[in-house]
Write a protein that holds these residues in place. Structure first.
Motif, PDB file in Angstrom:
ATOM      1  N   GLU A 192      -9.383   8.655   2.937  1.00  0.00           N
ATOM      2  CA  GLU A 192      -8.139   8.287   3.598  1.00  0.00           C
ATOM      3  C   GLU A 192      -7.901   6.794   3.456  1.00  0.00           C
ATOM      4  O   GLU A 192      -8.753   5.994   3.820  1.00  0.00           O
ATOM      5  CB  GLU A 192      -8.187   8.667   5.070  1.00  0.00           C
ATOM      6  CG  GLU A 192      -8.233  10.164   5.301  1.00  0.00           C
ATOM      7  CD  GLU A 192      -8.238  10.510   6.773  1.00  0.00           C
ATOM      8  OE1 GLU A 192      -8.089   9.597   7.604  1.00  0.00           O
ATOM      9  OE2 GLU A 192      -8.389  11.686   7.082  1.00  0.00           O
ATOM     10  N   LEU A 193      -6.743   6.454   2.915  1.00  0.00           N
ATOM     11  CA  LEU A 193      -6.332   5.069   2.778  1.00  0.00           C
ATOM     12  C   LEU A 193      -4.919   4.938   3.325  1.00  0.00           C
ATOM     13  O   LEU A 193      -4.112   5.852   3.170  1.00  0.00           O
ATOM     14  CB  LEU A 193      -6.339   4.643   1.307  1.00  0.00           C
ATOM     15  CG  LEU A 193      -7.670   4.671   0.585  1.00  0.00           C
ATOM     16  CD1 LEU A 193      -7.475   4.380  -0.888  1.00  0.00           C
ATOM     17  CD2 LEU A 193      -8.598   3.644   1.194  1.00  0.00           C
ATOM     18  N   PRO A 194      -4.585   3.811   3.944  1.00  0.00           N
ATOM     19  CA  PRO A 194      -3.201   3.648   4.394  1.00  0.00           C
ATOM     20  C   PRO A 194      -2.258   3.588   3.198  1.00  0.00           C
ATOM     21  O   PRO A 194      -2.582   2.993   2.172  1.00  0.00           O
ATOM     22  CB  PRO A 194      -3.221   2.328   5.168  1.00  0.00           C
ATOM     23  CG  PRO A 194      -4.451   1.620   4.725  1.00  0.00           C
ATOM     24  CD  PRO A 194      -5.426   2.670   4.271  1.00  0.00           C
ATOM     25  N   ALA A 195      -1.095   4.201   3.341  1.00  0.00           N
ATOM     26  CA  ALA A 195      -0.135   4.229   2.242  1.00  0.00           C
ATOM     27  C   ALA A 195       0.460   2.848   2.001  1.00  0.00           C
ATOM     28  O   ALA A 195       0.713   2.467   0.869  1.00  0.00           O
ATOM     29  CB  ALA A 195       0.968   5.230   2.538  1.00  0.00           C
ATOM     30  N   THR A 196       0.692   2.104   3.072  1.00  0.00           N
ATOM     31  CA  THR A 196       1.247   0.761   2.957  1.00  0.00           C
ATOM     32  C   THR A 196       0.529  -0.149   3.944  1.00  0.00           C
ATOM     33  O   THR A 196      -0.175   0.305   4.843  1.00  0.00           O
ATOM     34  CB  THR A 196       2.750   0.732   3.284  1.00  0.00           C
ATOM     35  OG1 THR A 196       2.934   1.204   4.623  1.00  0.00           O
ATOM     36  CG2 THR A 196       3.544   1.586   2.321  1.00  0.00           C
ATOM     37  N   VAL A 197       0.743  -1.415   3.795  1.00  0.00           N
ATOM     38  CA  VAL A 197       0.186  -2.377   4.740  1.00  0.00           C
ATOM     39  C   VAL A 197       0.989  -2.272   6.033  1.00  0.00           C
ATOM     40  O   VAL A 197       2.216  -2.200   6.005  1.00  0.00           O
ATOM     41  CB  VAL A 197       0.282  -3.807   4.152  1.00  0.00           C
ATOM     42  CG1 VAL A 197      -0.227  -4.822   5.142  1.00  0.00           C
ATOM     43  CG2 VAL A 197      -0.468  -3.888   2.849  1.00  0.00           C
ATOM     44  N   PRO A 198       0.338  -2.233   7.200  1.00  0.00           N
ATOM     45  CA  PRO A 198       1.076  -2.135   8.459  1.00  0.00           C
ATOM     46  C   PRO A 198       2.048  -3.308   8.626  1.00  0.00           C
ATOM     47  O   PRO A 198       1.713  -4.457   8.382  1.00  0.00           O
ATOM     48  CB  PRO A 198      -0.015  -2.179   9.520  1.00  0.00           C
ATOM     49  CG  PRO A 198      -1.256  -1.784   8.817  1.00  0.00           C
ATOM     50  CD  PRO A 198      -1.095  -2.204   7.388  1.00  0.00           C
TER      51      PRO A 198
END
Length: 58
Positions: A34-40
């Motif tokens: 699991e990786l974030p799709a974009t930077v918060p």
């Protein structure tokens, strides 16, 4: 034994060495990354769903 029989036995032994057993089971947790799709974006979280009340009710 004949030469063809020896070749067949060697091929069978090689096949059993390669495909003779099933691979070890892999846990589902080990197959997912699991990786974030974009930077918060901190500006994204400043939305106020009740802002329309301030604009339209006053």
């Amino acid at each position: 034994m004949t030469n063809a029989q020896n070749d067949q036995d060697a091929a069978e032994a090689a096949r059993r060495a390669r495909f003779g057993s099933l691979p070890e089971p892999i846990r589902l947790e080990d197959t997912v990354q699991e990786l974030p799709a974009t930077v918060p974006d901190p500006a994204k979280d400043t939305y106020d769903p009740n802002e329309w009340l301030t604009r339209n009710a006053l």
